[in-house]
Design a protein around this motif. Structure first.
Motif, PDB file in Angstrom:
ATOM      1  N   ILE A   1     -38.918  32.727  48.320  1.00  0.00           N
ATOM      2  CA  ILE A   1     -40.117  32.233  47.651  1.00  0.00           C
ATOM      3  C   ILE A   1     -39.707  31.662  46.303  1.00  0.00           C
ATOM      4  CG2 ILE A   1     -42.308  32.944  46.596  1.00  0.00           C
ATOM      5  CD1 ILE A   1     -41.269  35.208  49.158  1.00  0.00           C
ATOM      6  N   VAL A   2     -40.204  30.469  45.983  1.00  0.00           N
ATOM      7  CA  VAL A   2     -39.867  29.861  44.699  1.00  0.00           C
ATOM      8  C   VAL A   2     -41.108  29.861  43.819  1.00  0.00           C
ATOM      9  CG1 VAL A   2     -38.961  27.807  43.554  1.00  0.00           C
ATOM     10  CG2 VAL A   2     -38.148  28.422  45.835  1.00  0.00           C
ATOM     11  N   LEU A   3     -40.984  30.504  42.664  1.00  0.00           N
ATOM     12  CA  LEU A   3     -42.116  30.547  41.737  1.00  0.00           C
ATOM     13  C   LEU A   3     -41.936  29.474  40.673  1.00  0.00           C
ATOM     14  CD1 LEU A   3     -42.385  34.411  41.093  1.00  0.00           C
ATOM     15  CD2 LEU A   3     -43.648  33.033  42.749  1.00  0.00           C
ATOM     16  N   SER A   4     -43.039  28.886  40.259  1.00  0.00           N
ATOM     17  CA  SER A   4     -42.952  27.896  39.185  1.00  0.00           C
ATOM     18  C   SER A   4     -42.892  28.658  37.860  1.00  0.00           C
ATOM     19  CB  SER A   4     -44.186  26.997  39.212  1.00  0.00           C
ATOM     20  OG  SER A   4     -45.300  27.740  38.752  1.00  0.00           O
ATOM     21  N   PRO A   5     -42.411  28.009  36.776  1.00  0.00           N
ATOM     22  CA  PRO A   5     -42.377  28.707  35.481  1.00  0.00           C
ATOM     23  C   PRO A   5     -43.763  29.212  35.076  1.00  0.00           C
ATOM     24  CG  PRO A   5     -41.145  26.640  35.368  1.00  0.00           C
ATOM     25  CD  PRO A   5     -41.816  26.671  36.707  1.00  0.00           C
ATOM     26  N   THR A   6     -44.802  28.445  35.377  1.00  0.00           N
ATOM     27  CA  THR A   6     -46.160  28.886  35.011  1.00  0.00           C
ATOM     28  C   THR A   6     -46.542  30.138  35.781  1.00  0.00           C
ATOM     29  OG1 THR A   6     -46.647  26.545  34.874  1.00  0.00           O
ATOM     30  CG2 THR A   6     -48.519  28.047  34.693  1.00  0.00           C
ATOM     31  N   GLU A   7     -46.244  30.135  37.065  1.00  0.00           N
ATOM     32  CA  GLU A   7     -46.566  31.319  37.871  1.00  0.00           C
ATOM     33  C   GLU A   7     -45.818  32.539  37.334  1.00  0.00           C
ATOM     34  OE1 GLU A   7     -47.416  29.201  42.190  1.00  0.00           O
ATOM     35  OE2 GLU A   7     -45.387  29.706  41.604  1.00  0.00           O
ATOM     36  N   ARG A   8     -44.568  32.314  36.971  1.00  0.00           N
ATOM     37  CA  ARG A   8     -43.782  33.438  36.466  1.00  0.00           C
ATOM     38  C   ARG A   8     -44.345  33.981  35.164  1.00  0.00           C
ATOM     39  NH1 ARG A   8     -37.347  32.792  37.220  1.00  0.00           N
ATOM     40  NH2 ARG A   8     -37.759  31.378  38.940  1.00  0.00           N
ATOM     41  N   ARG A   9     -44.816  33.052  34.340  1.00  0.00           N
ATOM     42  CA  ARG A   9     -45.363  33.482  33.047  1.00  0.00           C
ATOM     43  C   ARG A   9     -46.690  34.222  33.265  1.00  0.00           C
ATOM     44  NH1 ARG A   9     -48.765  30.790  30.112  1.00  0.00           N
ATOM     45  NH2 ARG A   9     -48.407  28.811  31.170  1.00  0.00           N
TER      46      ARG A   9
ATOM     47  N   VAL B   1     -48.047  36.991  46.840  1.00  0.00           N
ATOM     48  CA  VAL B   1     -49.485  36.859  47.071  1.00  0.00           C
ATOM     49  C   VAL B   1     -50.065  35.856  46.086  1.00  0.00           C
ATOM     50  CG1 VAL B   1     -51.690  38.093  46.965  1.00  0.00           C
ATOM     51  CG2 VAL B   1     -49.722  39.175  48.062  1.00  0.00           C
ATOM     52  N   VAL B   2     -49.625  35.950  44.831  1.00  0.00           N
ATOM     53  CA  VAL B   2     -50.119  35.036  43.804  1.00  0.00           C
ATOM     54  C   VAL B   2     -49.740  33.592  44.139  1.00  0.00           C
ATOM     55  CG1 VAL B   2     -49.731  34.325  41.413  1.00  0.00           C
ATOM     56  CG2 VAL B   2     -50.247  36.687  41.939  1.00  0.00           C
ATOM     57  N   ALA B   3     -48.471  33.385  44.499  1.00  0.00           N
ATOM     58  CA  ALA B   3     -48.027  32.033  44.837  1.00  0.00           C
ATOM     59  C   ALA B   3     -48.859  31.507  46.007  1.00  0.00           C
ATOM     60  CB  ALA B   3     -46.549  32.048  45.199  1.00  0.00           C
ATOM     61  N   PHE B   4     -49.080  32.356  46.976  1.00  0.00           N
ATOM     62  CA  PHE B   4     -49.839  31.957  48.165  1.00  0.00           C
ATOM     63  C   PHE B   4     -51.278  31.573  47.797  1.00  0.00           C
ATOM     64  CE2 PHE B   4     -52.349  33.360  51.977  1.00  0.00           C
ATOM     65  CZ  PHE B   4     -51.966  32.308  52.787  1.00  0.00           C
ATOM     66  N   LEU B   5     -51.931  32.419  47.005  1.00  0.00           N
ATOM     67  CA  LEU B   5     -53.337  32.138  46.707  1.00  0.00           C
ATOM     68  C   LEU B   5     -53.484  30.903  45.828  1.00  0.00           C
ATOM     69  CD1 LEU B   5     -54.720  33.124  43.707  1.00  0.00           C
ATOM     70  CD2 LEU B   5     -54.026  35.316  44.609  1.00  0.00           C
TER      71      LEU B   5
END
Ligand SMILES: Nc1ncnc2c1ncn2[C@@H]1O[C@H](COP(=O)(O)OP(=O)(O)OP(=O)(O)O)[C@@H](O)[C@H]1O
Ligand SMILES: [Mg+2]
Length: 440
Positions: free
Chosen positions: A418-426, A72-76
């Motif tokens: 789904i691929v998360l960026s390092p920033t998104e993961r943090r 959801v976060v990646a999408f938004l």
């Protein structure tokens, strides 16, 4: 280009030209389609416009920790690039707060120590818009809001074990109409709160008794005692003061995202959190509906399963929030664990189950994360999954976090990583608390 090497003893044949009937390359780039290796994009409103889906709403299913909220976060975040704004309608665990802070936004916190109040019966933008509308529009909008409020109030009563009758609903509707002042031909709407409604029920005047066709005051009071007390308990219960006073928060409609952090309510118990989610859900869908500034809005209802556990009426409330929504430019995202979250409120074949199934139909896009075999059986039945799709959920999707089958209505599901960026993961590390406690 990636280079692969393998012996013919291991590979019977190779066909390099696999192409998946992908989604159009528009909107949020989510990750890759593991069948074709191509990028996978999501833009539910475009999907509707192109005839792939009938509505832009999304439902996410998956066991705990599979990556639902991260998706959801990646999408938004990625939709933000297209000017799409998000409202997190109830962040039970406070997970979205670091993300909002990272965006330079202070989330709204409800609960101990916070002065924020949200009137569950808020008129929102309706109050300021009212005078400018022609009579027909006024009638239509008011009917929508009253319908929503009655659904909300009976859901809150049912959360306390009382199942409202049709008479309760009719009286609530009459009381709400009086309180907003339309029956008196007012040119502006008056604010209403739950204590106002409760007082009318506890101490009706003769006009109300007559208008609702009771023989006398005594009969009115006796008939409506359960619903009156149920509303009374809300005013004095664990959520006292939070949803029964005038709203003190103002949503910044220009902010790319807004969130209502409910983590401070958790000590008040699951029931209180579920009631809070119900109030927020109804409020958010009303205010976003009326915000016709032309922007696409994403309303996220993470952990909506908690609300659905309150009972049939609470499921009904979610259903009507989706169904009554007349804003074309709104994407509602529901996050659940399993289909039986809404279905657990009733026996097979019952009215409850029918409503819960309808609810699934109101969400064209289904994002299915890993599930146990038993739950996958239910999903397969409710969403008409093929055997292959069902295997993807119980096998493939279980092997890595962030794998999900994206199924748009009845088209074949896409297996997407789904691929998360390092920033998104943090910024969205829901395991941070666990990690912090690890011994050095
Ligand atoms: N695509 C991904 N790649 C790598 N790590 C991921 C991915 N998706 C999620 N994670 C990590 O997995 C953990 C759990 O993810 P998340 O909180 O999104 O799960 P959830 O399904 O929402 O869980 P719950 O049901 O408990 O809310 C997080 O720490 C997150 O950083
Ligand atoms: Mg989550």
């Amino acid at each position: 280009m990636a280079v692969y090497q393998a012996a013919t003893s291991e590979i019977g044949g190779l066909f390099p030209l696999i192409s998946a009937a992908g989604t159009p390359a528009i909107g949020a780039r989510i990750g890759y389609d593991t069948l074709s290796g191509g990028a996978f994009y999501a833009h539910p409103i475009e999907w509707v416009l192109r005839g792939l889906a009938t509505n832009p709403n999304m439902v996410v299913f998956g066991e705990p920790g599979r990556g639902k909220s991260s998706t959801v976060v990646a999408f938004l975040l990625r939709m933000m690039l297209f000017g799409v704004k998000t409202l997190i309608s109830g962040d039970v665990k406070g997970e979205y707060t670091p993300l909002l802070r990272g965006l330079g936004i202070t989330p709204i916190t409800l609960g101990s120590g916070s002065p924020a109040r949200l009137n569950a019966l808020d008129l929102g933008p309706l109050r300021t818009r009212w005078a400018g509308w022609p009579l027909a529009r006024q009638r239509e909008e008011l009917a929508g809001v009253l319908g929503r409020w009655v659904t909300l109030l009976v859901a809150l009563a049912e959360a306390q074990g009382y199942r409202a009758t049709v008479t309760d609903e009719a009286v609530l509707s009459a009381v709400l109409r009086r309180l907003v002042g339309v029956d008196d031909g007012y040119t502006h709407l008056l604010p209403v709160t739950i204590p106002h409604v409760q007082r009318q029920l506890a101490d009706p005047d003769d006009a109300l008794v007559a208008a609702t066709r009771f023989a006398d005051r005594r009969q009115f009071l006796d008939t409506l005692r359960p619903i009156t007390d149920a509303l009374g308990n809300l005013i004095t219960g664990p959520l006292a003061g939070l949803f029964d006073q005038e709203t003190t928060i103002a949503l910044d409609w220009d902010a790319p995202a807004q969130s209502m952090d409910l983590s401070r309510l958790r000590p008040r118990g699951d029931q209180a959190v579920a009631v809070a989610l119900t109030c927020l859900g109804s409020w958010s869908s009303m205010v976003t509906d009326l915000q016709d500034d032309g922007e696409i809005r994403l309303v996220v209802r993470d952990e909506v399963w908690r609300q659905m556990r309150l009972g049939l009426r609470a499921v009904h409330a979610v259903d009507s929030d989706l169904r009554l929504s007349r804003a074309d430019r709104k994407i509602q995202v529901l996050v659940m664990h399993k289909p039986s979250d809404p279905l657990s409120v009733g026996a097979a074949g019952s009215q409850e189950v029918a409503i819960a199934k309808d609810l699934l139909a109101l969400c064209s896009t289904r994002i299915l994360f890993g599930q146990s075999t038993r739950v996958a059986d239910d999903l397969a039945e409710d969403l008409a999954l093929s055997e292959r799709e069902q295997d993807s959920i119980t096998g493939w999707a279980m092997d890595r976090t962030g794998r999900a089958l994206w199924k748009i209505e009845n088209t074949t599901g896409h297996r997407v990583q789904i691929v998360l960026s390092p920033t998104e993961r943090r910024l969205f590390d829901t395991n941070a608390a666990l990690r912090a406690r690890k011994p050095r």
